[in-house]
Design a protein around this motif. Structure first.
Motif, PDB file in Angstrom:
ATOM      1  N   ASN A  56       0.811  -1.215   0.000  1.00 44.93           N
ATOM      2  CA  ASN A  56       0.000   0.000   0.000  1.00 44.93           C
ATOM      3  C   ASN A  56       0.849   1.271   0.000  1.00 44.93           C
ATOM      4  O   ASN A  56       0.313   2.363  -0.112  1.00 44.93           O
ATOM      5  CB  ASN A  56      -0.940  -0.011   1.216  1.00 44.93           C
ATOM      6  N   ASN A  57       2.158   1.152   0.125  1.00 48.63           N
ATOM      7  CA  ASN A  57       3.017   2.339   0.178  1.00 48.63           C
ATOM      8  C   ASN A  57       2.900   3.215  -1.059  1.00 48.63           C
ATOM      9  O   ASN A  57       2.899   4.436  -0.951  1.00 48.63           O
ATOM     10  CB  ASN A  57       4.479   1.938   0.380  1.00 48.63           C
ATOM     11  N   ASP A  58       2.818   2.624  -2.228  1.00 50.57           N
ATOM     12  CA  ASP A  58       2.736   3.410  -3.456  1.00 50.57           C
ATOM     13  C   ASP A  58       1.323   3.927  -3.709  1.00 50.57           C
ATOM     14  O   ASP A  58       1.143   5.053  -4.145  1.00 50.57           O
ATOM     15  CB  ASP A  58       3.196   2.574  -4.655  1.00 50.57           C
ATOM     16  N   LYS A  59       0.320   3.098  -3.438  1.00 56.82           N
ATOM     17  CA  LYS A  59      -1.066   3.455  -3.738  1.00 56.82           C
ATOM     18  C   LYS A  59      -1.664   4.425  -2.725  1.00 56.82           C
ATOM     19  O   LYS A  59      -2.474   5.264  -3.069  1.00 56.82           O
ATOM     20  CB  LYS A  59      -1.929   2.189  -3.771  1.00 56.82           C
ATOM     21  N   LYS A  60      -1.277   4.252  -1.475  1.00 55.89           N
ATOM     22  CA  LYS A  60      -1.802   5.077  -0.374  1.00 55.89           C
ATOM     23  C   LYS A  60      -3.332   5.051  -0.316  1.00 55.89           C
ATOM     24  O   LYS A  60      -3.993   6.078  -0.162  1.00 55.89           O
ATOM     25  CB  LYS A  60      -1.308   6.514  -0.476  1.00 55.89           C
ATOM     26  N   ASN A  61      -3.892   3.838  -0.434  1.00 53.81           N
ATOM     27  CA  ASN A  61      -5.340   3.670  -0.348  1.00 53.81           C
ATOM     28  C   ASN A  61      -5.782   3.912   1.094  1.00 53.81           C
ATOM     29  O   ASN A  61      -5.283   3.268   2.018  1.00 53.81           O
ATOM     30  CB  ASN A  61      -5.713   2.253  -0.794  1.00 53.81           C
ATOM     31  N   PRO A  62      -6.718   4.845   1.329  1.00 55.70           N
ATOM     32  CA  PRO A  62      -7.104   5.170   2.711  1.00 55.70           C
ATOM     33  C   PRO A  62      -7.788   4.018   3.444  1.00 55.70           C
ATOM     34  O   PRO A  62      -7.618   3.860   4.653  1.00 55.70           O
ATOM     35  CB  PRO A  62      -8.045   6.368   2.559  1.00 55.70           C
ATOM     36  N   PHE A  63      -8.546   3.181   2.734  1.00 60.06           N
ATOM     37  CA  PHE A  63      -9.213   2.045   3.371  1.00 60.06           C
ATOM     38  C   PHE A  63      -8.195   1.009   3.838  1.00 60.06           C
ATOM     39  O   PHE A  63      -8.256   0.526   4.966  1.00 60.06           O
ATOM     40  CB  PHE A  63     -10.221   1.411   2.398  1.00 60.06           C
ATOM     41  N   THR A  64      -7.242   0.696   2.977  1.00 59.26           N
ATOM     42  CA  THR A  64      -6.193  -0.243   3.358  1.00 59.26           C
ATOM     43  C   THR A  64      -5.352   0.325   4.496  1.00 59.26           C
ATOM     44  O   THR A  64      -5.028  -0.386   5.450  1.00 59.26           O
ATOM     45  CB  THR A  64      -5.293  -0.570   2.152  1.00 59.26           C
ATOM     46  N   SER A  65      -5.017   1.597   4.421  1.00 55.82           N
ATOM     47  CA  SER A  65      -4.218   2.224   5.471  1.00 55.82           C
ATOM     48  C   SER A  65      -4.927   2.162   6.816  1.00 55.82           C
ATOM     49  O   SER A  65      -4.298   1.893   7.846  1.00 55.82           O
ATOM     50  CB  SER A  65      -3.923   3.681   5.124  1.00 55.82           C
ATOM     51  N   PHE A  66      -6.221   2.396   6.813  1.00 53.97           N
ATOM     52  CA  PHE A  66      -7.004   2.320   8.044  1.00 53.97           C
ATOM     53  C   PHE A  66      -6.878   0.937   8.674  1.00 53.97           C
ATOM     54  O   PHE A  66      -6.591   0.798   9.868  1.00 53.97           O
ATOM     55  CB  PHE A  66      -8.480   2.635   7.753  1.00 53.97           C
ATOM     56  N   HIS A  67      -7.069  -0.099   7.876  1.00 52.68           N
ATOM     57  CA  HIS A  67      -7.040  -1.456   8.415  1.00 52.68           C
ATOM     58  C   HIS A  67      -5.622  -1.925   8.733  1.00 52.68           C
ATOM     59  O   HIS A  67      -5.441  -2.726   9.653  1.00 52.68           O
ATOM     60  CB  HIS A  67      -7.761  -2.426   7.475  1.00 52.68           C
ATOM     61  N   VAL A  68      -4.629  -1.427   8.024  1.00 51.54           N
ATOM     62  CA  VAL A  68      -3.242  -1.759   8.376  1.00 51.54           C
ATOM     63  C   VAL A  68      -2.906  -1.162   9.741  1.00 51.54           C
ATOM     64  O   VAL A  68      -2.256  -1.818  10.569  1.00 51.54           O
ATOM     65  CB  VAL A  68      -2.251  -1.278   7.288  1.00 51.54           C
ATOM     66  N   ARG A  69      -3.358   0.059  10.008  1.00 56.63           N
ATOM     67  CA  ARG A  69      -3.126   0.667  11.320  1.00 56.63           C
ATOM     68  C   ARG A  69      -3.806  -0.141  12.417  1.00 56.63           C
ATOM     69  O   ARG A  69      -3.227  -0.374  13.489  1.00 56.63           O
ATOM     70  CB  ARG A  69      -3.627   2.113  11.341  1.00 56.63           C
ATOM     71  N   GLN A  70      -5.030  -0.585  12.166  1.00 57.29           N
ATOM     72  CA  GLN A  70      -5.749  -1.388  13.155  1.00 57.29           C
ATOM     73  C   GLN A  70      -5.042  -2.721  13.402  1.00 57.29           C
ATOM     74  O   GLN A  70      -4.827  -3.129  14.547  1.00 57.29           O
ATOM     75  CB  GLN A  70      -7.185  -1.656  12.680  1.00 57.29           C
ATOM     76  N   ALA A  71      -4.679  -3.405  12.324  1.00 60.20           N
ATOM     77  CA  ALA A  71      -4.039  -4.717  12.458  1.00 60.20           C
ATOM     78  C   ALA A  71      -2.665  -4.603  13.112  1.00 60.20           C
ATOM     79  O   ALA A  71      -2.312  -5.425  13.965  1.00 60.20           O
ATOM     80  CB  ALA A  71      -3.928  -5.385  11.091  1.00 60.20           C
ATOM     81  N   LEU A  72      -1.892  -3.607  12.730  1.00 61.64           N
ATOM     82  CA  LEU A  72      -0.571  -3.424  13.327  1.00 61.64           C
ATOM     83  C   LEU A  72      -0.693  -3.167  14.830  1.00 61.64           C
ATOM     84  O   LEU A  72       0.047  -3.745  15.634  1.00 61.64           O
ATOM     85  CB  LEU A  72       0.170  -2.270  12.650  1.00 61.64           C
TER      86      LEU A  72
END
Length: 110
Positions: A30-46
């Motif tokens: 997701n680093n290149d795409k910066k999709n906000p939905f994926t970023s939200f769930h990556v923060r939650q999972a991390l």
């Protein structure tokens, strides 16, 4: 966050909850795409994974099956909650800890 963001980021959001390796894979993909939905769930999972590892270390000192069972149930419910929200396309924080994870890891995906 619009519907297109949710649809394009749903796959990586789901992967982020599978294992800590899945979270790392979703983060880097997701680093290149910066999709906000994926970023939200990556923060939650991390946040869930880091909290899980820290508390597992503490719970291991107690040598009590009751403490261990409660620990597993607590994190099992939180991971399932996040996973189901990722599948459903919802950006809801996990109970109790989710808002903290969004604040602590707000630089992920921006």
């Amino acid at each position: 966050m619009n519907e297109q963001d949710v649809e394009t980021g749903k796959g990586l959001a789901i992967i982020s909850y599978l294992t800590i390796i899945g979270t790392i894979i979703a983060f880097f993909m997701n680093n290149d795409k910066k999709n906000p939905f994926t970023s939200f769930h990556v923060r939650q999972a991390l946040g869930l994974w880091l909290t899980y590892f820290i508390l597992a270390w503490v719970v291991s000192w107690f040598d009590s099956w009751l403490a261990t069972f409660g620990f597993w149930m607590f994190f099992g419910v939180l991971f399932i909650y996040g996973f189901v929200n990722a599948i459903a396309g919802k950006a809801q924080t996990v109970p109790i800890l989710g808002d903290f994870f969004q604040k602590w890891f707000n630089n992920i995906g921006r």
